[in-house]
Design an enzyme around this catalytic site. Structure first.
Site, mmCIF file in Angstrom:
data_model
loop_
_atom_site.group_PDB
_atom_site.id
_atom_site.type_symbol
_atom_site.label_atom_id
_atom_site.label_comp_id
_atom_site.label_asym_id
_atom_site.label_seq_id
_atom_site.Cartn_x
_atom_site.Cartn_y
_atom_site.Cartn_z
ATOM 1 N N GLY A 72 0.810 -1.217 0.000
ATOM 2 C CA GLY A 72 0.000 0.000 0.000
ATOM 3 C C GLY A 72 0.843 1.266 0.000
ATOM 4 O O GLY A 72 0.541 2.228 -0.713
ATOM 5 N N ASN A 152 -8.378 4.131 8.323
ATOM 6 C CA ASN A 152 -7.836 2.993 9.053
ATOM 7 C C ASN A 152 -8.024 3.092 10.562
ATOM 8 O O ASN A 152 -7.947 2.101 11.263
ATOM 9 C CB ASN A 152 -6.346 2.815 8.731
ATOM 10 C CG ASN A 152 -5.574 4.104 8.779
ATOM 11 O OD1 ASN A 152 -5.896 5.064 8.085
ATOM 12 N ND2 ASN A 152 -4.551 4.148 9.607
ATOM 13 N N GLN A 180 -7.818 -0.079 3.264
ATOM 14 C CA GLN A 180 -8.726 -0.626 4.281
ATOM 15 C C GLN A 180 -10.038 -1.133 3.695
ATOM 16 O O GLN A 180 -10.703 -1.966 4.306
ATOM 17 C CB GLN A 180 -9.042 0.446 5.338
ATOM 18 C CG GLN A 180 -7.887 0.782 6.246
ATOM 19 C CD GLN A 180 -7.498 -0.346 7.182
ATOM 20 O OE1 GLN A 180 -8.323 -1.175 7.571
ATOM 21 N NE2 GLN A 180 -6.233 -0.397 7.552
ATOM 22 N N SER A 200 -3.506 -3.332 -0.680
ATOM 23 C CA SER A 200 -2.388 -4.078 -0.093
ATOM 24 C C SER A 200 -2.824 -5.484 0.304
ATOM 25 O O SER A 200 -3.924 -5.670 0.830
ATOM 26 C CB SER A 200 -1.893 -3.315 1.131
ATOM 27 O OG SER A 200 -0.919 -4.067 1.810
ATOM 28 N N GLY A 201 -1.943 -6.464 0.094
ATOM 29 C CA GLY A 201 -2.277 -7.863 0.367
ATOM 30 C C GLY A 201 -2.531 -8.187 1.826
ATOM 31 O O GLY A 201 -3.485 -8.881 2.157
ATOM 32 N N HIS A 202 -1.688 -7.659 2.718
ATOM 33 C CA HIS A 202 -1.741 -8.138 4.096
ATOM 34 C C HIS A 202 -2.919 -7.599 4.898
ATOM 35 O O HIS A 202 -3.144 -8.023 6.025
ATOM 36 C CB HIS A 202 -0.415 -7.866 4.823
ATOM 37 C CG HIS A 202 -0.167 -6.433 5.203
ATOM 38 N ND1 HIS A 202 -0.338 -5.981 6.490
ATOM 39 C CD2 HIS A 202 0.239 -5.360 4.489
ATOM 40 C CE1 HIS A 202 -0.022 -4.692 6.551
ATOM 41 N NE2 HIS A 202 0.334 -4.290 5.348
ATOM 42 N N THR A 238 12.085 -7.835 -10.757
ATOM 43 C CA THR A 238 11.560 -9.184 -11.005
ATOM 44 C C THR A 238 10.292 -9.374 -10.178
ATOM 45 O O THR A 238 10.271 -9.068 -8.985
ATOM 46 C CB THR A 238 12.625 -10.233 -10.625
ATOM 47 O OG1 THR A 238 13.787 -9.960 -11.401
ATOM 48 C CG2 THR A 238 12.142 -11.648 -10.881
ATOM 49 N N CYS A 326 1.328 3.052 13.325
ATOM 50 C CA CYS A 326 2.413 4.017 13.146
ATOM 51 C C CYS A 326 2.335 5.100 14.218
ATOM 52 O O CYS A 326 3.337 5.681 14.593
ATOM 53 C CB CYS A 326 2.349 4.662 11.777
ATOM 54 S SG CYS A 326 1.597 3.640 10.535
HETATM 55 C C1 LIG Z 1 -1.848 -0.307 6.028
HETATM 56 C C2 LIG Z 1 -2.214 0.893 5.240
HETATM 57 C C3 LIG Z 1 -1.329 1.420 4.280
HETATM 58 C C4 LIG Z 1 0.045 0.852 4.062
HETATM 59 O O1 LIG Z 1 0.011 -0.390 3.406
HETATM 60 P P1 LIG Z 1 1.322 -1.313 3.459
HETATM 61 O O2 LIG Z 1 0.982 -2.452 2.552
HETATM 62 O O3 LIG Z 1 1.472 -1.743 4.889
HETATM 63 O O4 LIG Z 1 2.459 -0.511 2.966
HETATM 64 C C5 LIG Z 1 -1.736 2.514 3.556
HETATM 65 N N1 LIG Z 1 -2.940 3.070 3.733
HETATM 66 C C6 LIG Z 1 -3.819 2.590 4.636
HETATM 67 C C7 LIG Z 1 -5.158 3.236 4.788
HETATM 68 C C8 LIG Z 1 -3.489 1.497 5.425
HETATM 69 O O5 LIG Z 1 -4.346 1.037 6.327
#
Ligand SMILES: *Cc1c(COP(=O)(O)O)cnc(C)c1O
Length: 393
Positions: A72, A152, A180, A200-202, A238, A326
């Site tokens: 993200g 978030n 989110q 973002s994947g996680h 890659t 953060c």
């Molecule tokens: C977690 C988050 C990100 C950052 O994503 P990462 O994959 O951890 O770099 C950016 N924006 C929001 C709103 C998030 O919750």
């Protein structure tokens, strides 16, 4: 050992076993470089194409407009910096909001040091960006509006379609940080007037270190990462094939289970909000009651410190957050809570709990009992609370 109750799904999520299983062959068996010409490498190439198609379908956009990134933060940096760079001859003004993730805010601050002007829009008491404020902030030299899909910390879902329409009416590009929201609530990028979208994947039960940026065809932004010709010459390096496969699988499952998960999380969320508001006095809910992510609750408990609360919850095996991951670790109250108008001392007593599909009603009942006990104890130790009680007797 105590049972772990994980209520921090906005910080990260577990990678689903089915996702890990889908990824494994791409480490040990099908490890070919997708750019190589021999047939063995075509397995990697096919897997990447499959994931790209899954994501394109999920967003209602052509798959060729999906570009894989390392998450993200990279997607946000890319969208903002590359737009600023590519459209500098048109103007150097960017509009965002005060409640964005630091991946957006710090990128905007970086650009301010390099000759760009940024307008940070206020939000209302629920964290909603007002469309009329956006309309008023757009100037002839505005090149980008970037507003998050959902916040978030407080879970507020923004009126993205309307904000995007305003940007477009003035010929301005519209980016949204949907990290989110994507996988949790339905998003159709085309219908919602979105030109660029970060995910973002996680955050959706996929692996860490993989994400994507959707870039609508015709937007002339260059790469953020320079090098090889991967991702149609727009994102060198890659390909992270296992990560991409995992992200694709996670998105496939997220889309298939979205409705059912959301219903379950909304039920638990509302149950939690109702009981806590009823059973713990001097408490407020932060964020919108209706325009809210299914899994987000955020409270401020007067007279206590969120950090002490987190530590005591941790002793009971409960993982929660006092703001964003953060923000934790620093003593400044969350910029989001300040932006919705909370005074510092109230913002300091805040707690975010974000649900996932494995949370049960029994877990939540346990958490509520612990919260009642811990908030009560912390208040007993608080001189502010003591003064307050004296005055009101
Ligand atoms: C977690 C988050 C990100 C950052 O994503 P990462 O994959 O951890 O770099 C950016 N924006 C929001 C709103 C998030 O919750």
């Amino acid at each position: 050992m105590k049972k772990l109750i994980y209520l921090d799904h906005a910080a990260t999520t577990a990678t689903r076993p089915e996702v890990v299983e889908a990824m494994l062959p791409y480490f040990t068996q099908n490890y070919g470089n997708a750019s190589s010409v021999y047939d063995f490498a075509s397995k990697s190439k096919t897997a990447i194409q499959h994931a790209r198609k899954t994501i394109g379908d999920a967003l209602g956009v052509p798959d060729r407009d999906i570009y894989f990134t390392a998450g993200g933060s990279e997607s946000d940096n890319w969208a903002i910096k590359a737009t600023a760079d590519a459209y500098a001859s048109k103007g150097k003004h960017i509009i965002t909001s005060k409640i964005e993730h630091h991946a957006v805010l710090h990128t905007c601050e970086y650009l301010e040091k390099h000759g760009y002007e940024v307008t940070y829009l206020d939000v209302d008491e629920n964290g909603i960006v007002k469309p009329e404020d956006l309309e008023a902030a757009i100037r002839p030299d505005t090149v980008l509006v970037t507003i998050m899909f959902a916040n978030n910390e407080i879970g507020t879902v923004e009126p993205i379609k309307e904000l995007g329409a305003i940007a477009h009416k003035h010929g301005v590009l519209f980016h949204t940080d949907a990290v989110q929201a994507f996988g949790q609530i339905p998003i159709n990028a085309d219908e919602m007037n979105i030109d660029m979208l970060s995910a973002s994947g996680h955050k959706l039960n996929g692996p860490k270190g993989i994400g994507f940026l959707y870039i609508r065809k015709g937007i002339k932004i260059g790469p953020l990462i320079h090098g090889g010709a991967q991702e149609r010459r727009r994102r060198a390096g890659t390909e992270n094939v296992p990560g991409i496969v995992g992200l694709g699988k996670a998105v496939e499952i997220a889309v298939a289970t979205m409705k059912e998960r959301a219903e379950k999380e909304i039920e638990l969320r509302d149950y939690m909000m109702e009981r806590i508001m009823k059973e713990i006095p001097y408490t407020r809910i932060n964020g919108s009651k209706t325009k809210r992510l299914p899994g987000n609750v955020n409270f401020s408990f007067q007279f206590i410190e969120g950090e002490s609360l987190l530590i005591m919850l941790d002793m009971e095996g409960i993982c929660a957050s006092s703001g964003s991951a953060c923000t934790s670790g620093s003593l400044d109250p969350s910029h989001v809570l300040l932006a919705i108008g909370l005074p510092h001392e109230i913002a300091h007593g805040s707690l975010r709990m974000t649900l996932g599909e494995d949370n049960t009603k029994e877990d939540i009942d346990f958490v509520i009992e612990q919260l009642k006990r811990i908030v009560g104890r912390l208040r007993e130790m608080s001189p502010l609370y003591e003064d307050f009680v004296k005055k009101h007797k």
